[in-house]
Write a protein that holds these residues in place. Structure first.
Motif, PDB file in Angstrom:
ATOM      1  N   ALA A  32       0.812  -1.215   0.000  1.00  0.00           N
ATOM      2  CA  ALA A  32       0.000   0.000   0.000  1.00  0.00           C
ATOM      3  C   ALA A  32       0.847   1.268   0.000  1.00  0.00           C
ATOM      4  CB  ALA A  32      -0.943  -0.014   1.211  1.00  0.00           C
ATOM      5  N   GLY A  33       2.025   1.220   0.632  1.00  0.00           N
ATOM      6  CA  GLY A  33       2.856   2.408   0.724  1.00  0.00           C
ATOM      7  C   GLY A  33       3.418   2.884  -0.608  1.00  0.00           C
ATOM      8  N   LEU A  34       3.362   2.040  -1.643  1.00  0.00           N
ATOM      9  CA  LEU A  34       3.882   2.422  -2.954  1.00  0.00           C
ATOM     10  C   LEU A  34       2.843   3.102  -3.833  1.00  0.00           C
ATOM     11  CD1 LEU A  34       6.090  -0.685  -3.834  1.00  0.00           C
ATOM     12  CD2 LEU A  34       6.805   1.517  -2.914  1.00  0.00           C
ATOM     13  N   ARG A  35       1.648   3.323  -3.300  1.00  0.00           N
ATOM     14  CA  ARG A  35       0.597   3.943  -4.111  1.00  0.00           C
ATOM     15  C   ARG A  35       0.998   5.307  -4.683  1.00  0.00           C
ATOM     16  NH1 ARG A  35      -5.551   4.474  -1.892  1.00  0.00           N
ATOM     17  NH2 ARG A  35      -6.585   4.186  -3.907  1.00  0.00           N
ATOM     18  N   PRO A  36       1.591   6.215  -3.887  1.00  0.00           N
ATOM     19  CA  PRO A  36       1.974   7.515  -4.468  1.00  0.00           C
ATOM     20  C   PRO A  36       2.937   7.376  -5.643  1.00  0.00           C
ATOM     21  CG  PRO A  36       2.034   7.613  -2.073  1.00  0.00           C
ATOM     22  CD  PRO A  36       1.860   6.177  -2.428  1.00  0.00           C
ATOM     23  N   LEU A  37       3.910   6.458  -5.545  1.00  0.00           N
ATOM     24  CA  LEU A  37       4.856   6.268  -6.652  1.00  0.00           C
ATOM     25  C   LEU A  37       4.152   5.713  -7.883  1.00  0.00           C
ATOM     26  CD1 LEU A  37       7.948   4.788  -4.771  1.00  0.00           C
ATOM     27  CD2 LEU A  37       7.633   7.110  -5.624  1.00  0.00           C
ATOM     28  N   LEU A  38       3.191   4.822  -7.658  1.00  0.00           N
ATOM     29  CA  LEU A  38       2.453   4.261  -8.781  1.00  0.00           C
ATOM     30  C   LEU A  38       1.642   5.335  -9.491  1.00  0.00           C
ATOM     31  CD1 LEU A  38       1.886   1.412 -10.051  1.00  0.00           C
ATOM     32  CD2 LEU A  38      -0.227   1.420  -8.723  1.00  0.00           C
ATOM     33  N   LEU A  39       0.970   6.168  -8.717  1.00  0.00           N
ATOM     34  CA  LEU A  39       0.191   7.251  -9.319  1.00  0.00           C
ATOM     35  C   LEU A  39       1.097   8.248 -10.038  1.00  0.00           C
ATOM     36  CD1 LEU A  39      -2.374   7.873  -6.426  1.00  0.00           C
ATOM     37  CD2 LEU A  39      -2.813   6.746  -8.609  1.00  0.00           C
ATOM     38  N   ALA A  40       2.245   8.552  -9.438  1.00  0.00           N
ATOM     39  CA  ALA A  40       3.185   9.467 -10.087  1.00  0.00           C
ATOM     40  C   ALA A  40       3.706   8.881 -11.395  1.00  0.00           C
ATOM     41  CB  ALA A  40       4.343   9.776  -9.147  1.00  0.00           C
ATOM     42  N   SER A  41       3.986   7.569 -11.420  1.00  0.00           N
ATOM     43  CA  SER A  41       4.456   6.928 -12.646  1.00  0.00           C
ATOM     44  C   SER A  41       3.414   7.011 -13.744  1.00  0.00           C
ATOM     45  CB  SER A  41       4.810   5.462 -12.371  1.00  0.00           C
ATOM     46  OG  SER A  41       5.839   5.352 -11.420  1.00  0.00           O
ATOM     47  N   GLY A  42       2.151   6.782 -13.374  1.00  0.00           N
ATOM     48  CA  GLY A  42       1.086   6.886 -14.364  1.00  0.00           C
ATOM     49  C   GLY A  42       0.972   8.288 -14.929  1.00  0.00           C
ATOM     50  N   ALA A  43       1.087   9.287 -14.042  1.00  0.00           N
ATOM     51  CA  ALA A  43       1.000  10.676 -14.498  1.00  0.00           C
ATOM     52  C   ALA A  43       2.162  11.025 -15.424  1.00  0.00           C
ATOM     53  CB  ALA A  43       0.973  11.612 -13.288  1.00  0.00           C
ATOM     54  N   VAL A  44       3.367  10.541 -15.107  1.00  0.00           N
ATOM     55  CA  VAL A  44       4.531  10.812 -15.951  1.00  0.00           C
ATOM     56  C   VAL A  44       4.367  10.181 -17.334  1.00  0.00           C
ATOM     57  CG1 VAL A  44       6.988  10.309 -16.246  1.00  0.00           C
ATOM     58  CG2 VAL A  44       6.147  11.161 -14.057  1.00  0.00           C
ATOM     59  N   LEU A  45       3.880   8.949 -17.378  1.00  0.00           N
ATOM     60  CA  LEU A  45       3.683   8.290 -18.673  1.00  0.00           C
ATOM     61  C   LEU A  45       2.673   9.043 -19.535  1.00  0.00           C
ATOM     62  CD1 LEU A  45       3.652   4.500 -17.706  1.00  0.00           C
ATOM     63  CD2 LEU A  45       5.370   5.713 -19.041  1.00  0.00           C
ATOM     64  N   ILE A  46       1.610   9.513 -18.912  1.00  0.00           N
ATOM     65  CA  ILE A  46       0.614  10.272 -19.667  1.00  0.00           C
ATOM     66  C   ILE A  46       1.215  11.577 -20.174  1.00  0.00           C
ATOM     67  CG2 ILE A  46      -1.541  11.578 -19.426  1.00  0.00           C
ATOM     68  CD1 ILE A  46      -2.600   9.344 -17.675  1.00  0.00           C
ATOM     69  N   ALA A  47       2.005  12.247 -19.334  1.00  0.00           N
ATOM     70  CA  ALA A  47       2.641  13.492 -19.758  1.00  0.00           C
ATOM     71  C   ALA A  47       3.600  13.255 -20.920  1.00  0.00           C
ATOM     72  CB  ALA A  47       3.376  14.126 -18.579  1.00  0.00           C
ATOM     73  N   VAL A  48       4.385  12.174 -20.866  1.00  0.00           N
ATOM     74  CA  VAL A  48       5.304  11.851 -21.956  1.00  0.00           C
ATOM     75  C   VAL A  48       4.530  11.540 -23.235  1.00  0.00           C
ATOM     76  CG1 VAL A  48       6.991  10.158 -22.769  1.00  0.00           C
ATOM     77  CG2 VAL A  48       7.152  11.063 -20.439  1.00  0.00           C
ATOM     78  N   ALA A  49       3.426  10.810 -23.098  1.00  0.00           N
ATOM     79  CA  ALA A  49       2.610  10.479 -24.268  1.00  0.00           C
ATOM     80  C   ALA A  49       2.054  11.734 -24.928  1.00  0.00           C
ATOM     81  CB  ALA A  49       1.481   9.543 -23.863  1.00  0.00           C
ATOM     82  N   LEU A  50       1.548  12.652 -24.133  1.00  0.00           N
ATOM     83  CA  LEU A  50       0.995  13.889 -24.691  1.00  0.00           C
ATOM     84  C   LEU A  50       2.077  14.741 -25.338  1.00  0.00           C
ATOM     85  CD1 LEU A  50      -1.538  14.828 -21.854  1.00  0.00           C
ATOM     86  CD2 LEU A  50      -2.043  13.818 -24.090  1.00  0.00           C
ATOM     87  N   ALA A  51       3.259  14.785 -24.698  1.00  0.00           N
ATOM     88  CA  ALA A  51       4.359  15.555 -25.271  1.00  0.00           C
ATOM     89  C   ALA A  51       4.816  14.953 -26.600  1.00  0.00           C
ATOM     90  CB  ALA A  51       5.524  15.607 -24.284  1.00  0.00           C
ATOM     91  N   THR A  52       4.863  13.620 -26.666  1.00  0.00           N
ATOM     92  CA  THR A  52       5.259  12.948 -27.904  1.00  0.00           C
ATOM     93  C   THR A  52       4.263  13.220 -29.018  1.00  0.00           C
ATOM     94  OG1 THR A  52       6.357  11.181 -26.664  1.00  0.00           O
ATOM     95  CG2 THR A  52       5.783  10.714 -28.947  1.00  0.00           C
ATOM     96  N   ALA A  53       2.974  13.131 -28.701  1.00  0.00           N
ATOM     97  CA  ALA A  53       1.947  13.389 -29.710  1.00  0.00           C
ATOM     98  C   ALA A  53       2.013  14.837 -30.196  1.00  0.00           C
ATOM     99  CB  ALA A  53       0.573  13.080 -29.131  1.00  0.00           C
TER     100      ALA A  53
END
Length: 236
Positions: A32-53
């Motif tokens: 459970a303690g890794l939830r913030p890192l997981l959410l941050a990773s998801g946000a980073v991937l989405i940001a990279v995807a939008l920047a690439t597009a």
């Protein structure tokens, strides 16, 4: 796979990670303690995807003839995405517990038991107090412990919680052997809330020789699997 397709896959991966973190699906994979890192990773991937597009859209002057094909291996990015979407693995249960030695560790100190009759304790807390604290803090008190059932080859029942260090891949069992007023039907992997008292009886895990204390059962009832099936208290 061109860059627009890569951006789409990255976006879907990020969205899947955010979905897992928001809906608690992530508890099947990590603590459970890794939830913030997981959410941050998801946000980073989405940001990279939008920047690439966005970047690719600006390159609209490049003709199809000038484009270079991307390696097909990039399509392997779809595999973790499909796993997150299509497969929700069950929590580890009795099969894994009986094939791994107990992960019980000695605590540095045992504080007084909380108020209550019976006293609600985590399975790891009871096992540590019983095995390493010699039950001194448990004498004269009824306790209530929750875990899932495992039956060894001889039919001996155990109450078990899988202890996490980081993720499900490193989960190890902590076991309590049961005696006393057991239910007439014992079904492996069924979750039980057990009320009982300390007994000095102790055996050694046949897998690694670790201590497995007993609990004398006075009452037991089936309960639903908990929100978080793993126990994280063993290494804290």
């Amino acid at each position: 796979m061109n860059r627009q397709a890569q951006a789409a896959v990255l976006f879907l991966l990020g969205a899947a990670l955010l979905h897992a973190g928001v809906t608690d699906l992530y508890l099947r994979y990590v603590k459970a303690g890794l939830r913030p890192l997981l959410l941050a990773s998801g946000a980073v991937l989405i940001a990279v995807a939008l920047a690439t597009a966005w970047y690719e859209r600006r390159r609209h002057r490049r003709t199809r003839a000038d484009a270079h094909p991307e390696p097909r291996v990039a399509w392997l990015l779809l595999l973790p995405l499909l796993a997150l979407i299509l497969i929700a693995p069950p929590a580890l249960g009795s099969y894994s517990a009986l094939r791994s030695g107990t992960a019980l560790q000695k605590s540095y100190a045992y504080g007084p038991l909380p108020a209550g009759d019976p006293v609600p304790l985590s399975l790891v807390d009871y096992a540590s107090r019983a095995a390493y604290g010699h039950g001194r803090s448990l004498h004269g008190r009824a306790v209530r412990v929750t875990g899932f059932l495992a039956l060894d080859s001889a039919g001996r029942p155990y109450l078990v919680r899988m202890a996490l260090n980081c993720c499900a891949a490193d989960a190890q069992p902590v076991k309590i052997a049961l005696t006393g007023a057991l239910p007439p039907v014992l079904r492996p992997d069924a979750w039980l809330e057990v009320t009982g008292t300390y007994t000095p009886r102790l055996i050694h895990d046949p897998v690694n020789g670790g201590p497995v204390p007993y609990l004398r059962v006075t009452a037991a009832r089936p309960v639903p699997a908990p929100h978080d099936p793993y126990d994280e208290t063993w290494n804290t």
